[in-house]
Design a protein around this motif. Sequence first.
Motif, PDB file in Angstrom:
ATOM      1  N   ILE A 188       9.199  -0.750   5.807  1.00 20.97           N
ATOM      2  CA  ILE A 188       7.777  -0.739   6.151  1.00 20.97           C
ATOM      3  C   ILE A 188       7.015  -0.032   5.039  1.00 20.97           C
ATOM      4  O   ILE A 188       7.348   1.083   4.654  1.00 20.97           O
ATOM      5  CB  ILE A 188       7.544  -0.028   7.496  1.00 20.97           C
ATOM      6  CG1 ILE A 188       8.187  -0.820   8.626  1.00 20.97           C
ATOM      7  CG2 ILE A 188       6.058   0.136   7.754  1.00 20.97           C
ATOM      8  CD1 ILE A 188       8.088  -0.137   9.974  1.00 20.97           C
ATOM      9  N   ASN A 189       6.015  -0.693   4.538  1.00 18.74           N
ATOM     10  CA  ASN A 189       5.167  -0.144   3.490  1.00 18.74           C
ATOM     11  C   ASN A 189       3.811   0.170   4.123  1.00 18.74           C
ATOM     12  O   ASN A 189       3.178  -0.711   4.702  1.00 18.74           O
ATOM     13  CB  ASN A 189       5.034  -1.168   2.363  1.00 18.74           C
ATOM     14  CG  ASN A 189       4.236  -0.656   1.199  1.00 18.74           C
ATOM     15  OD1 ASN A 189       3.515   0.327   1.308  1.00 18.74           O
ATOM     16  ND2 ASN A 189       4.365  -1.337   0.082  1.00 18.74           N
ATOM     17  N   PHE A 190       3.360   1.427   4.019  1.00 16.76           N
ATOM     18  CA  PHE A 190       2.103   1.804   4.647  1.00 16.76           C
ATOM     19  C   PHE A 190       0.921   1.007   4.118  1.00 16.76           C
ATOM     20  O   PHE A 190       0.029   0.646   4.873  1.00 16.76           O
ATOM     21  CB  PHE A 190       1.827   3.301   4.487  1.00 16.76           C
ATOM     22  CG  PHE A 190       2.512   4.137   5.514  1.00 16.76           C
ATOM     23  CD1 PHE A 190       2.235   3.976   6.858  1.00 16.76           C
ATOM     24  CD2 PHE A 190       3.440   5.081   5.143  1.00 16.76           C
ATOM     25  CE1 PHE A 190       2.865   4.741   7.826  1.00 16.76           C
ATOM     26  CE2 PHE A 190       4.078   5.854   6.099  1.00 16.76           C
ATOM     27  CZ  PHE A 190       3.793   5.685   7.439  1.00 16.76           C
TER      28      PHE A 190
ATOM     29  N   ALA B 108     -16.975  -0.329  -4.283  1.00 12.00           N
ATOM     30  CA  ALA B 108     -16.089   0.834  -4.283  1.00 12.00           C
ATOM     31  C   ALA B 108     -14.783   0.532  -3.554  1.00 12.00           C
ATOM     32  O   ALA B 108     -13.704   0.942  -3.996  1.00 12.00           O
ATOM     33  CB  ALA B 108     -16.786   2.032  -3.646  1.00 12.00           C
ATOM     34  N   LEU B 109     -14.860  -0.206  -2.447  1.00  9.92           N
ATOM     35  CA  LEU B 109     -13.646  -0.562  -1.717  1.00  9.92           C
ATOM     36  C   LEU B 109     -12.783  -1.522  -2.529  1.00  9.92           C
ATOM     37  O   LEU B 109     -11.560  -1.367  -2.582  1.00  9.92           O
ATOM     38  CB  LEU B 109     -13.994  -1.178  -0.361  1.00  9.92           C
ATOM     39  CG  LEU B 109     -12.809  -1.529   0.533  1.00  9.92           C
ATOM     40  CD1 LEU B 109     -11.993  -0.288   0.869  1.00  9.92           C
ATOM     41  CD2 LEU B 109     -13.292  -2.212   1.794  1.00  9.92           C
ATOM     42  N   ASP B 110     -13.412  -2.495  -3.167  1.00 11.83           N
ATOM     43  CA  ASP B 110     -12.655  -3.407  -4.024  1.00 11.83           C
ATOM     44  C   ASP B 110     -11.947  -2.652  -5.144  1.00 11.83           C
ATOM     45  O   ASP B 110     -10.787  -2.929  -5.450  1.00 11.83           O
ATOM     46  CB  ASP B 110     -13.569  -4.483  -4.618  1.00 11.83           C
ATOM     47  CG  ASP B 110     -14.047  -5.484  -3.582  1.00 11.83           C
ATOM     48  OD1 ASP B 110     -13.444  -5.560  -2.486  1.00 11.83           O
ATOM     49  OD2 ASP B 110     -15.037  -6.185  -3.865  1.00 11.83           O
ATOM     50  N   ASN B 111     -12.648  -1.680  -5.752  1.00 15.19           N
ATOM     51  CA  ASN B 111     -12.041  -0.866  -6.807  1.00 15.19           C
ATOM     52  C   ASN B 111     -10.880  -0.039  -6.261  1.00 15.19           C
ATOM     53  O   ASN B 111      -9.839   0.081  -6.911  1.00 15.19           O
ATOM     54  CB  ASN B 111     -13.069   0.049  -7.458  1.00 15.19           C
ATOM     55  CG  ASN B 111     -14.060  -0.704  -8.304  1.00 15.19           C
ATOM     56  OD1 ASN B 111     -13.833  -1.845  -8.704  1.00 15.19           O
ATOM     57  ND2 ASN B 111     -15.185  -0.072  -8.577  1.00 15.19           N
ATOM     58  N   ALA B 112     -11.050   0.525  -5.070  1.00 14.53           N
ATOM     59  CA  ALA B 112      -9.986   1.345  -4.478  1.00 14.53           C
ATOM     60  C   ALA B 112      -8.761   0.504  -4.157  1.00 14.53           C
ATOM     61  O   ALA B 112      -7.627   0.917  -4.399  1.00 14.53           O
ATOM     62  CB  ALA B 112     -10.504   2.037  -3.216  1.00 14.53           C
ATOM     63  N   VAL B 113      -8.984  -0.684  -3.631  1.00 15.57           N
ATOM     64  CA  VAL B 113      -7.860  -1.572  -3.313  1.00 15.57           C
ATOM     65  C   VAL B 113      -7.161  -2.005  -4.591  1.00 15.57           C
ATOM     66  O   VAL B 113      -5.931  -2.024  -4.670  1.00 15.57           O
ATOM     67  CB  VAL B 113      -8.352  -2.794  -2.500  1.00 15.57           C
ATOM     68  CG1 VAL B 113      -7.272  -3.845  -2.384  1.00 15.57           C
ATOM     69  CG2 VAL B 113      -8.818  -2.347  -1.124  1.00 15.57           C
ATOM     70  N   GLU B 114      -7.928  -2.350  -5.611  1.00 16.60           N
ATOM     71  CA  GLU B 114      -7.342  -2.764  -6.892  1.00 16.60           C
ATOM     72  C   GLU B 114      -6.529  -1.632  -7.509  1.00 16.60           C
ATOM     73  O   GLU B 114      -5.430  -1.853  -8.016  1.00 16.60           O
ATOM     74  CB  GLU B 114      -8.443  -3.221  -7.847  1.00 16.60           C
ATOM     75  CG  GLU B 114      -7.926  -3.835  -9.116  1.00 16.60           C
ATOM     76  CD  GLU B 114      -7.145  -5.133  -8.872  1.00 16.60           C
ATOM     77  OE1 GLU B 114      -6.185  -5.383  -9.621  1.00 16.60           O
ATOM     78  OE2 GLU B 114      -7.472  -5.867  -7.940  1.00 16.60           O
TER      79      GLU B 114
ATOM     80  N   GLY C 182      -3.346  -2.009   5.549  1.00 16.82           N
ATOM     81  CA  GLY C 182      -4.378  -2.808   4.892  1.00 16.82           C
ATOM     82  C   GLY C 182      -5.358  -1.933   4.127  1.00 16.82           C
ATOM     83  O   GLY C 182      -4.995  -0.902   3.565  1.00 16.82           O
ATOM     84  N   VAL C 183      -6.597  -2.329   4.137  1.00 14.55           N
ATOM     85  CA  VAL C 183      -7.620  -1.606   3.377  1.00 14.55           C
ATOM     86  C   VAL C 183      -8.276  -0.502   4.195  1.00 14.55           C
ATOM     87  O   VAL C 183      -9.144   0.214   3.685  1.00 14.55           O
ATOM     88  CB  VAL C 183      -8.724  -2.567   2.869  1.00 14.55           C
ATOM     89  CG1 VAL C 183      -8.148  -3.610   1.953  1.00 14.55           C
ATOM     90  CG2 VAL C 183      -9.486  -3.195   4.011  1.00 14.55           C
ATOM     91  N   HIS C 184      -7.860  -0.334   5.437  1.00 15.59           N
ATOM     92  CA  HIS C 184      -8.584   0.579   6.317  1.00 15.59           C
ATOM     93  C   HIS C 184      -8.425   2.045   5.948  1.00 15.59           C
ATOM     94  O   HIS C 184      -9.315   2.843   6.234  1.00 15.59           O
ATOM     95  CB  HIS C 184      -8.193   0.328   7.769  1.00 15.59           C
ATOM     96  CG  HIS C 184      -8.719  -0.974   8.267  1.00 15.59           C
ATOM     97  ND1 HIS C 184     -10.021  -1.146   8.651  1.00 15.59           N
ATOM     98  CD2 HIS C 184      -8.140  -2.180   8.387  1.00 15.59           C
ATOM     99  CE1 HIS C 184     -10.219  -2.388   9.010  1.00 15.59           C
ATOM    100  NE2 HIS C 184      -9.086  -3.053   8.859  1.00 15.59           N
TER     101      HIS C 184
END
Length: 139
Positions: A4-6, A49-55, A11-13
């Motif tokens: 299991i990978n956190f 900012a969320l897109d950058n954090a996910v990337e 997800g992005v939450h």
Amino acid sequence: MAAINFSNALGVHDEALQLRGKRAEVLANNLANSDTPGFKARDFDFRTALDNAVEQSKVGTSQQTGLAMERTAAGHIAGHGYIEDDLSYRNPMQPAIDGNTVDSQIEQALYARNSLDYNASFEFLSAKFKGLKGAIRGE
């Protein structure tokens, strides 16, 4: 069978929750300075900012801004950077005579929306953790 990978399970939450908390700080600062002469309302684009954090999380770093924090020893924990240069100034509908650009009604509406989104992400993460805990217990 993969472990299991956190990041896959949540997800992005988790990134969204952290960014919503930072945005709440920025919006609260705007509200606190609504009567300060010359104060300029600031905010950041949450989606970018969320897109950058996910990337950045896909690349393997924990930086939201793309700037790496220097670790001087292998035992140091990787830091989460947040740079105020990512904040942009809000264009006011009607600036005050004293130069203040905070419209308290707009800021309150944005703060309330951000709070609802924060709570939604928090509830989603809570449900995910309950599911993971159930899976570990074999339920």
